[in-house]
Design a protein around this motif. Sequence first.
Motif, short mmCIF file in Angstrom:
data_model
loop_
_atom_site.label_atom_id
_atom_site.label_comp_id
_atom_site.label_asym_id
_atom_site.label_seq_id
_atom_site.Cartn_x
_atom_site.Cartn_y
_atom_site.Cartn_z
N GLY A 157 10.75 -9.99 2.64
CA GLY A 157 11.55 -9.82 1.56
C GLY A 157 11.15 -10.69 0.13
O GLY A 157 11.74 -10.48 -0.74
N ARG A 158 10.49 -12.09 0.42
CA ARG A 158 10.28 -12.79 -0.49
C ARG A 158 8.63 -12.90 -0.83
O ARG A 158 8.37 -13.33 -1.94
N PHE A 159 8.00 -13.04 0.32
CA PHE A 159 6.40 -12.88 -0.04
C PHE A 159 5.98 -11.61 0.39
O PHE A 159 6.50 -10.72 1.11
N THR A 160 4.96 -11.40 -0.17
CA THR A 160 4.11 -10.04 -0.01
C THR A 160 2.46 -10.46 0.29
O THR A 160 1.90 -11.42 -0.49
N ILE A 161 1.95 -10.05 1.40
CA ILE A 161 0.58 -10.31 1.42
C ILE A 161 -0.20 -9.04 1.18
O ILE A 161 0.21 -7.74 1.37
N SER A 162 -1.32 -9.03 0.71
CA SER A 162 -2.15 -8.04 0.48
C SER A 162 -3.90 -8.36 0.67
O SER A 162 -4.01 -9.68 0.69
N ARG A 163 -4.48 -7.61 0.46
CA ARG A 163 -6.16 -7.96 0.56
C ARG A 163 -7.04 -6.95 -0.12
O ARG A 163 -6.52 -5.86 -0.10
N ASP A 164 -8.10 -7.42 -0.45
CA ASP A 164 -9.23 -6.52 -1.08
C ASP A 164 -10.27 -6.80 -0.30
O ASP A 164 -10.76 -7.52 -0.26
N ASN A 165 -10.36 -5.58 0.46
CA ASN A 165 -11.71 -5.41 1.51
C ASN A 165 -12.83 -5.72 0.67
O ASN A 165 -14.04 -5.94 1.45
N THR A 166 -13.17 -5.22 -0.18
CA THR A 166 -14.69 -5.20 -1.11
C THR A 166 -14.62 -6.70 -1.48
O THR A 166 -15.91 -7.00 -1.87
N LYS A 167 -13.61 -7.52 -1.60
CA LYS A 167 -13.89 -8.89 -1.91
C LYS A 167 -13.60 -9.73 -0.84
O LYS A 167 -13.88 -11.13 -0.98
N ASN A 168 -13.35 -9.39 0.36
CA ASN A 168 -13.21 -10.06 1.30
C ASN A 168 -12.12 -11.29 1.13
O ASN A 168 -12.42 -12.41 1.52
N THR A 169 -11.15 -10.61 0.35
CA THR A 169 -9.94 -11.65 -0.26
C THR A 169 -8.51 -11.45 0.10
O THR A 169 -8.41 -10.07 0.12
N VAL A 170 -7.84 -12.41 0.81
CA VAL A 170 -6.39 -12.06 1.05
C VAL A 170 -5.40 -12.89 -0.15
O VAL A 170 -5.95 -13.93 -0.44
N TYR A 171 -4.29 -12.28 -0.20
CA TYR A 171 -3.67 -13.02 -1.20
C TYR A 171 -2.12 -12.89 -0.58
O TYR A 171 -1.69 -12.22 0.20
N LEU A 172 -1.45 -13.91 -1.15
CA LEU A 172 0.06 -14.25 -0.77
C LEU A 172 0.96 -14.40 -1.95
O LEU A 172 0.66 -15.50 -2.56
#
Length: 124
Positions: A65-80
């Motif tokens: 509920g506070r953190f959100t993970i996402s990724r961009d497979n075209t850039k091989n990048t993950v975000y938090l």
Amino acid sequence: QVQLVESGGGLVQPGGSLRLSCAASGSIFSIDGMGWYRQAPGKQRELVARITRRGSTNYADSVEGRFTISRDNTKNTVYLQMNSLKPEDTAVYYCNAEGLTYYRGTSAYTGDYWGQGTQVTVSS
């Protein structure tokens, strides 16, 4: 050679936000799971959040509920994206890539890789 490079850590006041990024570089073909772990002083490394290649996510109860993970497979990048940060979120945050397949010449290799870590400090 595969590298995971994290960025975005720093000092933030309680209630504030930070966004971590982790980019995987090299002759990468695909990455299965990507995730963030953290390790506070005197504690074991723990899973914070994980996301599959198709976008399924799971979170530690303490950050749900506070953190959100996402990724961009075209850039091989993950975000938090970390919101409503608390002092207990203070730790070194590590990026992880599971089932990363890369090419070296005509051969393919698969393994798990870690970033070097980025410090997140939540303090007033």
